[in-house]
Design a protein around this motif. Structure first.
Motif, mmCIF file in Angstrom:
data_model
loop_
_atom_site.group_PDB
_atom_site.id
_atom_site.type_symbol
_atom_site.label_atom_id
_atom_site.label_comp_id
_atom_site.label_asym_id
_atom_site.label_seq_id
_atom_site.Cartn_x
_atom_site.Cartn_y
_atom_site.Cartn_z
ATOM 1 N N ARG A 114 -53.079 68.271 2.819
ATOM 2 C CA ARG A 114 -52.228 67.081 2.953
ATOM 3 C C ARG A 114 -51.429 66.932 1.657
ATOM 4 N NH1 ARG A 114 -55.657 63.905 7.012
ATOM 5 N NH2 ARG A 114 -54.927 61.943 6.108
ATOM 6 N N ILE A 147 -56.937 59.692 -2.429
ATOM 7 C CA ILE A 147 -56.348 60.895 -1.818
ATOM 8 C C ILE A 147 -57.411 61.648 -1.017
ATOM 9 C CG2 ILE A 147 -55.476 63.209 -2.441
ATOM 10 C CD1 ILE A 147 -53.725 61.794 -4.576
ATOM 11 N N TYR A 174 -47.195 57.074 3.651
ATOM 12 C CA TYR A 174 -48.370 56.200 3.744
ATOM 13 C C TYR A 174 -48.769 55.715 2.354
ATOM 14 C CZ TYR A 174 -48.892 58.255 8.402
ATOM 15 O OH TYR A 174 -48.682 58.670 9.682
ATOM 16 N N ALA A 234 -55.747 69.106 -0.905
ATOM 17 C CA ALA A 234 -54.534 68.292 -1.075
ATOM 18 C C ALA A 234 -53.614 68.920 -2.110
ATOM 19 C CB ALA A 234 -54.906 66.877 -1.522
ATOM 20 N N TYR A 288 -48.419 57.840 -2.754
ATOM 21 C CA TYR A 288 -48.214 57.743 -1.303
ATOM 22 C C TYR A 288 -48.427 59.111 -0.685
ATOM 23 C CZ TYR A 288 -43.306 59.315 -2.059
ATOM 24 O OH TYR A 288 -42.177 59.988 -2.418
ATOM 25 N N GLU A 289 -48.715 59.081 0.608
ATOM 26 C CA GLU A 289 -48.970 60.326 1.317
ATOM 27 C C GLU A 289 -47.800 60.656 2.235
ATOM 28 O OE1 GLU A 289 -52.428 60.290 3.882
ATOM 29 O OE2 GLU A 289 -51.980 62.310 4.599
ATOM 30 N N ARG A 316 -58.279 59.854 2.148
ATOM 31 C CA ARG A 316 -57.250 60.070 3.176
ATOM 32 C C ARG A 316 -57.472 61.430 3.854
ATOM 33 N NH1 ARG A 316 -54.566 56.713 5.859
ATOM 34 N NH2 ARG A 316 -52.859 58.182 6.194
ATOM 35 N N CYS A 317 -57.815 62.415 3.037
ATOM 36 C CA CYS A 317 -58.004 63.765 3.599
ATOM 37 C C CYS A 317 -59.209 63.805 4.538
ATOM 38 C CB CYS A 317 -58.154 64.794 2.485
ATOM 39 S SG CYS A 317 -56.652 64.956 1.516
ATOM 40 N N GLY A 342 -43.798 66.434 3.593
ATOM 41 C CA GLY A 342 -44.345 66.735 2.264
ATOM 42 C C GLY A 342 -43.428 67.676 1.477
ATOM 43 N N PHE A 377 -49.212 64.656 -1.165
ATOM 44 C CA PHE A 377 -49.114 63.312 -1.756
ATOM 45 C C PHE A 377 -48.103 63.306 -2.894
ATOM 46 C CE2 PHE A 377 -53.173 63.815 0.208
ATOM 47 C CZ PHE A 377 -53.503 62.570 0.741
ATOM 48 N N ASN A 378 -47.649 62.120 -3.232
ATOM 49 C CA ASN A 378 -46.811 61.951 -4.413
ATOM 50 C C ASN A 378 -47.458 60.905 -5.306
ATOM 51 O OD1 ASN A 378 -44.380 60.547 -5.951
ATOM 52 N ND2 ASN A 378 -43.753 62.590 -5.372
ATOM 53 N N ILE A 393 -50.465 67.623 -4.688
ATOM 54 C CA ILE A 393 -49.836 66.410 -5.226
ATOM 55 C C ILE A 393 -48.545 66.790 -5.938
ATOM 56 C CG2 ILE A 393 -50.095 64.529 -6.894
ATOM 57 C CD1 ILE A 393 -53.105 64.692 -6.560
#
Ligand code: SAT
Ligand code: MN
Length: 597
Positions: free
Chosen positions: A480, A510, A527, A400, A415-416, A513-514, A423, A482-483, A402
């Motif tokens: 993936r 996170i 998301y 991931a 959020y994703e 989710r991955c 992204g 994320f923020n 971020i």
């Protein structure tokens, strides 16, 4: 030291210009380091700290006018102005060389010129890039020895003229003539009239970000302002995350976090690969792999304590250089605001003035003993949670990425992004409140794409496109995106989320989710977690409060969209169409917030 004519010519050129009394080649040996340390102690450039309490540690104060990076004096000197882009200061390279040469003429008369061969990345690894820094500061030499791999072996590794040329002189710390110039097409950095951190440790921001981002663009890899951490799960599997935050927004703390009890008891562990810079490229299996090109941590001291970051505090207990913190001459130790509740009663502040915890200025305001951007320079090997992959030649595979900033209101806790393109948009529209890491106002929200605003060595529009191109290269193997935002405040301006080790709860979501192990709410911006999916065990936080920092407010995001549109205008034709489309899509999703279908 070397037969490489390119290196010899480079050194000879600046020796002639700067006219030092002596030239000393740094070889990375312990004995030479000891000699230089003794010399710096003798001249007062550094103070030796208590050898029992802080073995091998030194204290240094910079000039009062020289305590942070100077973005308004930092230039990208590309041949074409267009290539520096709208977010960088630009100077014509010829003009810059002439201007700086004139300032540097004879600047080392009566001084010694040190020649530092250094590597960013493990020497000999596929990621490694080499540099030579010329400087007249022993403080710089000693810091470079901690922050990079300084060794005479680097000289053997340099192939022809493939090395970054770093030229630094303190000159006379004249603010009016302070320049931090990067010449990406010449692999050259020229820094005059500063003695502080990111302005003068040329391997760090100047090379590993500004020059390297340009190299990465040309060569198909990325240099990013990111920490890298590994999370070892109870089954022993370790997943790696890279995270971009602006300076002084907690990268070191996140990189070294200690998970809360509910995780440690199950066997979770966090390992630090890096706290500031990541070099990322496609590797085995088509995934993105990251290395930390540095060899130490240049961390913010204030606020670092046994609770907030015990690992960082341990890092600083030996062989560390402290800059601009409080010095306690009575026992040869140091202190800073937020270290503990026992400040020294009779000490010297970062300006060199006598200081007590009750010192006040002419207006009766408390005087801080340490500068808010005071720092420790600590060897990575001191870190109790240093990743076993720290020295890895191939880097660690990223699960991931971020992005995060300091936002009192807009961004939810986490959020994703919907996909890689979205992204990249999320990274591109990052904004954050400014901090003391750079000279200028603190607390002003500014756009800071991918936390690279002060560090991108070329046109930011091309940089966005480069991110999109990397995504195409790794396709389904892309990490993936994320923020996160640890900094949402309540009506009284207090932080709602406790941060520090508790951030593990967000990292856990996170990773889930991955692994496609947890669902999420699809919102206008991405998301967002369902409030029940963030672990709150052991944390005194009602679910409603958590929900409040997961919310996406229509009015706030309507303003945000308008603000992003304005920001994007800067880039004109260079803004990738993909990002224009992303903005349009966001705008229409935000419009629909609250409307039932
Ligand atoms: O640029 S420094 O190395 O002085 C620190 C920072 O801003 O992150
Ligand atoms: Mn940084």
């Amino acid at each position: 030291m070397t037969q490489n004519q390119h290196i010899l010519d480079f050194v000879a050129k600046y020796q002639t210009l700067m006219n030092p009394d002596n030239v000393v080649w740094i070889d990375g040996s312990k004995s030479q380091k000891a000699t230089l340390t003794a010399e710096a102690i003798a001249t007062g450039e550094v103070i030796k700290l208590n050898n029992k309490l802080l073995p091998g540690c030194l204290y240094h104060r910079t000039a009062v006018n020289d305590v942070a990076r100077v973005e308004n004096r930092t230039f990208i000197c590309s041949r074409e102005k267009e290539n520096a882009g709208p977010t960088n200061n630009w100077m014509d390279p010829q003009e810059a060389y002439e201007k700086l040469d004139a300032i540097a003429k004879d600047c080392m008369v009566g001084r010694t010129m040190y020649i530092i061969p250094f590597s960013m990345g493990k020497i000999g690894s596929p990621f490694a890039k080499y540099g030579i820094e010329i400087t007249d500061s022993i403080y710089v030499v000693l810091n470079m020895i901690i922050m990079t791999r300084v060794s005479d072996k680097v000289l053997e590794k340099i192939d022809g003229d493939i090395f970054v040329r770093g030229i630094h002189s303190k000159v006379n710390i004249d603010e009016e003539n302070r320049y931090i110039c990067q010449f990406p097409e010449d692999n050259t950095i020229y820094s005059l009239n500063s003695g502080y951190g990111g302005n003068v440790l040329l391997g760090k921001k100047c090379f590993a970000l500004r020059i390297a981002s340009y190299q990465g663009w040309k060569e198909g890899w990325m240099a990013e302002h990111m920490l890298i951490l590994g999370i070892q799960k109870p089954d022993g599997d370790t997943k790696y995350i890279a995270a971009a935050f602006p300076s002084a927004c907690g990268k070191t703390n996140l990189a070294m976090l200690i998970p809360p009890e509910c995780y440690t008891s199950k066997g979770y562990k966090v390992f630090t690969v890096g706290d500031d810079i990541a070099w990322i490229r496609k590797g085995k299996g088509g995934q993105l792999y990251a290395v930390n090109p540095e060899n130490g941590f240049f961390g913010v001291a204030p606020g670092t304590n046994i609770k907030s970051n015990p690992n960082a505090l341990t890092c600083t207990q030996k062989d560390t250089i402290f800059t601009n913190v409080v010095y306690n001459p009575e026992n040869g130790t140091v202190w800073w605001e937020g270290l503990d509740k026992n400040p020294p009663l009779k000490a010297i502040d970062w300006k060199g003035n006598p200081w007590t915890p009750n010192s006040v200025d002419a207006n009766g305001m408390k005087i801080k003993g340490a500068h808010p951007n005071s720092r420790f320079t600590a060897p990575a090997k001191n870190c109790p949670c240093l990743s076993p992959e720290f020295e890895s030649r191939k880097g660690v595979p990223l699960t991931a990425i971020i992005f995060g900033g300091r936002r009192a209101k807009a961004a939810p806790l986490v959020y994703e992004a919907f996909d890689w393109k979205h992204g990249v948009f999320v990274g591109a529209v990052m904004a954050s409140e400014t901090t003391a890491a750079a000279a200028g106002a603190v607390g002003v929200v500014r756009h800071d794409p991918m936390a690279m605003l002060p560090f991108c060595g070329y046109h930011m529009g091309d940089y966005f496109q480069h991110w999109l191109d990397i995504g195409k290269k790794v396709k389904t193997h892309a990490p993936r995106i994320f923020n996160v935002n640890w900094f949402r405040t309540d009506a009284d301006g207090k932080f709602i989320w406790p941060g520090y080790g508790e951030n593990m709860r967000v990292l856990d979501w996170i990773l889930k989710r991955c692994e496609n192990a947890v669902d999420a709410d699809e919102t206008a911006i991405g998301y967002v977690p369902k409030a029940n999916d963030i672990e709150l065990e052991g944390l005194n936080m009602p679910r409603e409060v958590l929900s409040s920092i997961l919310s996406v407010d229509k009015a706030t995001w309507t303003d945000e969209v308008a603000d992003i549109s304005k920001f994007f205008e800067k880039f004109g034709d260079k803004l990738p169409d993909v990002l224009t489309k992303q903005l349009k899509a966001l705008k229409s999703r935000v419009k629909k917030i609250g409307k039932t279908v």
